[in-house]
Scaffold this motif. Structure first.
Motif, PDB file in Angstrom:
ATOM      1  N   ALA A 274    -114.002  48.558 -13.145  1.00 18.93           N
ATOM      2  CA  ALA A 274    -114.531  50.040 -13.326  1.00 18.93           C
ATOM      3  C   ALA A 274    -113.942  50.574 -14.951  1.00 18.93           C
ATOM      4  CB  ALA A 274    -112.714  50.076 -13.177  1.00 18.93           C
ATOM      5  N   GLY A 275    -114.331  48.854 -16.106  1.00 16.45           N
ATOM      6  CA  GLY A 275    -114.909  49.181 -16.738  1.00 16.45           C
ATOM      7  C   GLY A 275    -113.495  49.810 -18.500  1.00 16.45           C
ATOM      8  N   THR A 276    -114.172  50.056 -19.608  1.00 15.82           N
ATOM      9  CA  THR A 276    -112.852  50.457 -20.047  1.00 15.82           C
ATOM     10  C   THR A 276    -112.857  51.550 -21.291  1.00 15.82           C
ATOM     11  OG1 THR A 276    -114.692  49.627 -21.664  1.00 15.82           O
ATOM     12  CG2 THR A 276    -113.671  47.888 -21.360  1.00 15.82           C
ATOM     13  N   THR A 277    -112.099  52.027 -21.911  1.00 11.83           N
ATOM     14  CA  THR A 277    -112.066  53.599 -22.170  1.00 11.83           C
ATOM     15  C   THR A 277    -112.268  53.365 -23.743  1.00 11.83           C
ATOM     16  OG1 THR A 277    -109.114  53.310 -22.507  1.00 11.83           O
ATOM     17  CG2 THR A 277    -110.133  53.698 -20.370  1.00 11.83           C
ATOM     18  N   CYS A 278    -112.464  52.538 -24.323  1.00 12.40           N
ATOM     19  CA  CYS A 278    -112.733  52.298 -26.308  1.00 12.40           C
ATOM     20  C   CYS A 278    -113.069  50.654 -25.905  1.00 12.40           C
ATOM     21  CB  CYS A 278    -111.712  52.420 -26.797  1.00 12.40           C
ATOM     22  SG  CYS A 278    -110.049  51.711 -26.449  1.00 12.40           S
ATOM     23  N   THR A 279    -113.755  50.626 -26.961  1.00 14.60           N
ATOM     24  CA  THR A 279    -114.223  48.631 -27.382  1.00 14.60           C
ATOM     25  C   THR A 279    -113.303  48.640 -28.906  1.00 14.60           C
ATOM     26  OG1 THR A 279    -116.559  49.807 -26.676  1.00 14.60           O
ATOM     27  CG2 THR A 279    -116.277  47.490 -27.787  1.00 14.60           C
ATOM     28  N   TYR A 280    -113.235  47.087 -29.052  1.00 12.55           N
ATOM     29  CA  TYR A 280    -112.599  46.885 -29.928  1.00 12.55           C
ATOM     30  C   TYR A 280    -113.748  45.939 -31.136  1.00 12.55           C
ATOM     31  CZ  TYR A 280    -107.723  46.194 -27.695  1.00 12.55           C
ATOM     32  OH  TYR A 280    -106.813  46.704 -26.972  1.00 12.55           O
ATOM     33  N   ALA A 281    -113.950  46.915 -31.634  1.00 13.65           N
ATOM     34  CA  ALA A 281    -115.334  46.240 -32.496  1.00 13.65           C
ATOM     35  C   ALA A 281    -115.734  44.520 -33.114  1.00 13.65           C
ATOM     36  CB  ALA A 281    -115.340  47.157 -33.875  1.00 13.65           C
TER      37      ALA A 281
ATOM     38  N   HIS B  16    -104.046  44.645 -22.563  1.00 14.11           N
ATOM     39  CA  HIS B  16    -104.626  45.532 -23.178  1.00 14.11           C
ATOM     40  C   HIS B  16    -105.626  45.418 -23.852  1.00 14.11           C
ATOM     41  CE1 HIS B  16    -103.640  42.071 -25.957  1.00 14.11           C
ATOM     42  NE2 HIS B  16    -104.571  42.571 -26.745  1.00 14.11           N
ATOM     43  N   ARG B  17    -106.495  44.318 -23.379  1.00 20.05           N
ATOM     44  CA  ARG B  17    -107.788  43.796 -23.698  1.00 20.05           C
ATOM     45  C   ARG B  17    -108.822  43.382 -22.084  1.00 20.05           C
ATOM     46  NH1 ARG B  17    -110.245  38.973 -26.147  1.00 20.05           N
ATOM     47  NH2 ARG B  17    -112.212  39.300 -26.802  1.00 20.05           N
ATOM     48  N   VAL B  18    -109.692  44.135 -21.654  1.00 15.21           N
ATOM     49  CA  VAL B  18    -110.259  43.190 -20.627  1.00 15.21           C
ATOM     50  C   VAL B  18    -111.965  42.981 -21.355  1.00 15.21           C
ATOM     51  CG1 VAL B  18    -111.368  45.418 -19.639  1.00 15.21           C
ATOM     52  CG2 VAL B  18    -111.280  43.525 -18.410  1.00 15.21           C
ATOM     53  N   SER B  19    -112.447  41.878 -21.089  1.00 15.11           N
ATOM     54  CA  SER B  19    -114.223  42.184 -21.197  1.00 15.11           C
ATOM     55  C   SER B  19    -114.673  41.759 -20.096  1.00 15.11           C
ATOM     56  CB  SER B  19    -113.526  40.926 -22.326  1.00 15.11           C
ATOM     57  OG  SER B  19    -115.669  40.865 -22.831  1.00 15.11           O
ATOM     58  N   ASP B  20    -115.836  42.167 -19.978  1.00 11.66           N
ATOM     59  CA  ASP B  20    -116.581  41.595 -18.425  1.00 11.66           C
ATOM     60  C   ASP B  20    -118.483  41.339 -19.327  1.00 11.66           C
ATOM     61  OD1 ASP B  20    -117.529  41.213 -16.188  1.00 11.66           O
ATOM     62  OD2 ASP B  20    -117.421  43.244 -15.429  1.00 11.66           O
ATOM     63  N   SER B  21    -118.693  40.979 -20.798  1.00 11.62           N
ATOM     64  CA  SER B  21    -119.171  40.452 -20.686  1.00 11.62           C
ATOM     65  C   SER B  21    -119.659  39.824 -21.814  1.00 11.62           C
ATOM     66  CB  SER B  21    -120.063  41.576 -21.422  1.00 11.62           C
ATOM     67  OG  SER B  21    -119.226  42.344 -22.655  1.00 11.62           O
ATOM     68  N   ASP B  22    -120.498  39.323 -22.717  1.00 12.95           N
ATOM     69  CA  ASP B  22    -120.566  38.242 -23.725  1.00 12.95           C
ATOM     70  C   ASP B  22    -119.995  36.591 -23.663  1.00 12.95           C
ATOM     71  OD1 ASP B  22    -121.827  39.631 -25.341  1.00 12.95           O
ATOM     72  OD2 ASP B  22    -119.990  40.688 -26.165  1.00 12.95           O
TER      73      ASP B  22
END
Length: 292
Positions: free
Chosen positions: A263-270, A159-165
């Motif tokens: 490929a990136g994300t469709t939305c962001t977890y705030a 459900h979650r991918v992170s490619d930053s921070d």
């Protein structure tokens, strides 16, 4: 004259005594309300701290040196902590907690601590092979093997991918994120990403833990020993605090994670960062191989 002077002195002493008593009463009230104010502040501070500790579920955060999206405070637990578990563990404690996202029994309390395990996560994008660190995180591996053999993750999606921070990982392991679900990055209760197996267990293998590419580690709520079913797969060295049990090493399939992240994300977890993968990753099954 003497009688009048004596009466005047007596009245003066009485007025002085009344003023002194009033002053003492006012001072005592100030002290009392100051004490109450401090007590209220402490209670409010504790309540705020606890709410921070338990908000959300299963989300790795960057260390203080990285761009953190907020830190969840650890809280004490009655479950044994990593420092009290001698590895390989000969006994495991799994404590019922919350409602299971999918019905499953507790893992066996007696693990096969002498065995060697490998796991294969069969996804719609290919296979991810993992060596499980049974000698270093025995109870975690015991739970992972149990859930895999029970089909707990079948037909769920990561459900979650992170490619930053400073966090580079794909997070999986929640059956609430069904294969057919359209992820909206909601962080509400019972939303995909908040699911558990209905039990918790202690953290392991944290001393000196780092999260280099290929690391497989447990996600948690931010509270001590709140491990459940969610885990994350690191595709690039991540600057995380040593709060997440490393229990496996990816031996093949790292390129799958890297392509999904690119490929990136469709939305962001705030609150926790990252987002739902644009390229959906569906776990079809997880197979275990055991060598004794």
């Amino acid at each position: 004259m003497a009688g009048k002077k004596e009466r005047d002195r007596r009245r003066a002493r009485e007025r002085y005594e009344r003023r002194r008593q009033q002053h003492l009463q006012r001072r005592n009230k100030v002290r009392q309300w100051t004490g109450i104010g401090l007590a209220v502040a402490l209670v409010l501070g504790l309540a705020i701290g606890l709410s921070v500790a338990f908000v959300g579920g299963g989300s790795p955060k960057a260390s203080a040196s990285a761009k953190a999206t907020g830190s969840k405070s650890a809280s004490p637990s009655a479950t044994p902590t990593a420092s009290t578990i001698a590895e390989p563990a000969h006994h495991c404690t799994y404590t019922k907690a919350g409602t299971a996202a999918k019905k499953v029994s507790l893992p066996p309390a007696t693990p096969d601590y002498t065995a060697s395990y490998t796991a294969t996560i069969n996804t719609n994008r290919g296979k991810i092979d993992i060596d499980l660190l049974n000698s270093k995180a025995t109870c975690t591996v015991n739970s992972f093997v149990h859930l895999a053999e029970a089909g707990f993750w079948n037909d769920s999606q990561c459900h979650r991918v992170s490619d930053s921070d400073e966090i580079y990982m794909l997070q999986c392991g929640d059956p609430l994120a069904k294969a057919t679900t359209k992820l909206t990055c909601s962080e509400a209760a019972n939303a995909p990403g908040s699911g558990t197996p209905g039990y918790e267990f202690a953290s392991e293998n944290l001393t000196g833990a780092t999260y280099k590419a290929g690391t497989v580690a447990m996600a948690n709520t931010g509270a001590a020993d709140s491990n459940g079913s969610q885990f994350f797969l690191v595709f690039k060295a991540s600057d995380l605090e040593p709060d997440y049990t490393p229990f496996g090493t990816i031996t093949s399939g790292l390129d799958i994670l890297q392509k999904v992240a690119a490929a990136g994300t469709t939305c962001t977890y705030a609150d926790v960062g990252g987002g739902a993968p644009k390229e959906k990753v569906i776990i079809e099954s997880v197979t275990i191989k055991k060598k004794t």
